[in-house]
Scaffold this motif. Structure first.
Motif, PDB file in Angstrom:
ATOM      1  N   VAL A 129      51.292  35.389  39.814  1.00  0.00           N
ATOM      2  CA  VAL A 129      50.232  34.497  39.347  1.00  0.00           C
ATOM      3  C   VAL A 129      48.982  34.824  40.142  1.00  0.00           C
ATOM      4  CG1 VAL A 129      49.462  32.094  39.187  1.00  0.00           C
ATOM      5  CG2 VAL A 129      51.879  32.663  38.777  1.00  0.00           C
ATOM      6  N   GLU A 130      47.883  35.104  39.439  1.00  0.00           N
ATOM      7  CA  GLU A 130      46.603  35.391  40.084  1.00  0.00           C
ATOM      8  C   GLU A 130      45.570  34.453  39.487  1.00  0.00           C
ATOM      9  OE1 GLU A 130      42.908  36.790  41.413  1.00  0.00           O
ATOM     10  OE2 GLU A 130      43.432  36.619  39.305  1.00  0.00           O
ATOM     11  N   ASP A 142      54.741  31.665  48.958  1.00  0.00           N
ATOM     12  CA  ASP A 142      53.446  31.355  49.550  1.00  0.00           C
ATOM     13  C   ASP A 142      52.443  32.408  49.086  1.00  0.00           C
ATOM     14  OD1 ASP A 142      54.319  29.125  50.921  1.00  0.00           O
ATOM     15  OD2 ASP A 142      54.815  30.254  52.737  1.00  0.00           O
ATOM     16  N   PRO A 143      51.163  32.049  48.995  1.00  0.00           N
ATOM     17  CA  PRO A 143      50.199  33.056  48.548  1.00  0.00           C
ATOM     18  C   PRO A 143      50.169  34.244  49.507  1.00  0.00           C
ATOM     19  CG  PRO A 143      49.068  31.119  49.416  1.00  0.00           C
ATOM     20  CD  PRO A 143      50.514  30.779  49.343  1.00  0.00           C
ATOM     21  N   ASP A 144      50.224  35.453  48.947  1.00  0.00           N
ATOM     22  CA  ASP A 144      50.150  36.636  49.801  1.00  0.00           C
ATOM     23  C   ASP A 144      48.729  37.173  49.893  1.00  0.00           C
ATOM     24  OD1 ASP A 144      49.939  37.744  47.264  1.00  0.00           O
ATOM     25  OD2 ASP A 144      51.809  38.858  47.377  1.00  0.00           O
ATOM     26  N   VAL A 181      34.083  30.706  44.749  1.00  0.00           N
ATOM     27  CA  VAL A 181      35.368  31.031  44.129  1.00  0.00           C
ATOM     28  C   VAL A 181      36.381  31.323  45.236  1.00  0.00           C
ATOM     29  CG1 VAL A 181      34.827  33.499  43.919  1.00  0.00           C
ATOM     30  CG2 VAL A 181      36.526  32.475  42.375  1.00  0.00           C
ATOM     31  N   LEU A 182      37.627  30.944  44.999  1.00  0.00           N
ATOM     32  CA  LEU A 182      38.718  31.238  45.909  1.00  0.00           C
ATOM     33  C   LEU A 182      39.747  32.045  45.134  1.00  0.00           C
ATOM     34  CD1 LEU A 182      40.053  30.731  48.711  1.00  0.00           C
ATOM     35  CD2 LEU A 182      41.165  28.732  47.667  1.00  0.00           C
ATOM     36  N   HIS A 183      40.011  33.266  45.576  1.00  0.00           N
ATOM     37  CA  HIS A 183      40.950  34.150  44.902  1.00  0.00           C
ATOM     38  C   HIS A 183      42.343  33.953  45.507  1.00  0.00           C
ATOM     39  CE1 HIS A 183      37.414  36.084  43.282  1.00  0.00           C
ATOM     40  NE2 HIS A 183      36.947  36.256  44.515  1.00  0.00           N
ATOM     41  N   LEU A 184      43.323  33.645  44.673  1.00  0.00           N
ATOM     42  CA  LEU A 184      44.688  33.378  45.114  1.00  0.00           C
ATOM     43  C   LEU A 184      45.673  34.249  44.348  1.00  0.00           C
ATOM     44  CD1 LEU A 184      44.597  29.466  45.140  1.00  0.00           C
ATOM     45  CD2 LEU A 184      44.419  30.985  47.121  1.00  0.00           C
ATOM     46  N   HIS A 185      46.660  34.762  45.057  1.00  0.00           N
ATOM     47  CA  HIS A 185      47.702  35.573  44.422  1.00  0.00           C
ATOM     48  C   HIS A 185      49.058  35.124  44.930  1.00  0.00           C
ATOM     49  CE1 HIS A 185      50.429  38.989  43.839  1.00  0.00           C
ATOM     50  NE2 HIS A 185      49.718  39.229  42.756  1.00  0.00           N
TER      51      HIS A 185
END
Length: 198
Positions: free
Chosen positions: A152-153, A179-181, A189-193
């Motif tokens: 999920v990104e 947990d987000p890597d 903006v906050l980029h989450l993966h």
């Protein structure tokens, strides 16, 4: 083997668009910086912060195939035959693509599939060992519910829309993520993966 990621820009309360499909302030961060971000092969360019460019450009470049639904295809006119990201595109639809669109874009690297499962399977075959991006919303939610998504990104924008198109569509039920890597703070903006727990 191809990896499958569901991806979109999203509000803090989980919406990727307003009820009328407009994005409002969700895409403002694409134009608030001084570093070029390029979507290939569409050729679209954006001006983002250096931090966002350093995160997003490699991600976009790694996408080999994008999977979208018929609603997004119709809303964007199939991006005039050029995938927004990736070399090829799969449209999940129960109707043939419009004859005039096909005539206007005879070389478009677009394919069709009649189910989410068939669309993701075709995209994985086309992508080889590359990345398959499934657009968020109803189609992405269906793929997520079916267990077809590996990652999920999300690019989280600090806005609350209150209503609209949900990132995971009508998905219901609990799915655990690792947990987000990757956690990258851009400008607005906050980029989450995340990886999906297996």
């Amino acid at each position: 083997m191809a990896r499958v990621v569901i991806q979109a820009v999203v509000s803090v309360d989980g919406f990727i668009a307003r009820p009328n499909d407009s994005v409002g302030p969700l895409f403002d961060w694409y134009f608030n910086g001084d570093t070029e971000l390029s979507a290939r092969p569409s050729g679209w360019t954006f001006q983002v912060s250096p931090t966002s460019a350093d995160y997003v450009q490699p991600f976009w470049d790694s996408i080999k195939v994008t999977v979208i639904g018929r609603h997004l295809f119709d809303t964007t006119n199939g991006w005039d035959g050029k995938p927004a990201a990736g070399e090829q595109l799969v449209v999940v639809t129960h109707r043939p693509l419009p004859e005039q669109w096909l005539a206007d874009h005879p070389d478009a690297p677009f394919h069709t599939a009649d189910s989410v499962e068939a669309g993701v399977a075709l995209a994985k075959k086309l992508a080889g060992d590359g990345l398959v991006a499934v657009t968020a919303g109803d189609l992405g939610g269906q793929a997520f519910s079916a267990g077809l998504v590996d990652e999920v990104e999300m690019d989280v924008v600090p806005v609350v829309l209150g209503e609209g198109v949900r990132f995971f569509g009508s998905h219901a039920g609990t799915v655990l993520l690792d947990d987000p890597d990757r956690v990258v703070q851009g400008d607005r903006v906050l980029h989450l993966h995340y990886k999906v727990k297996r």
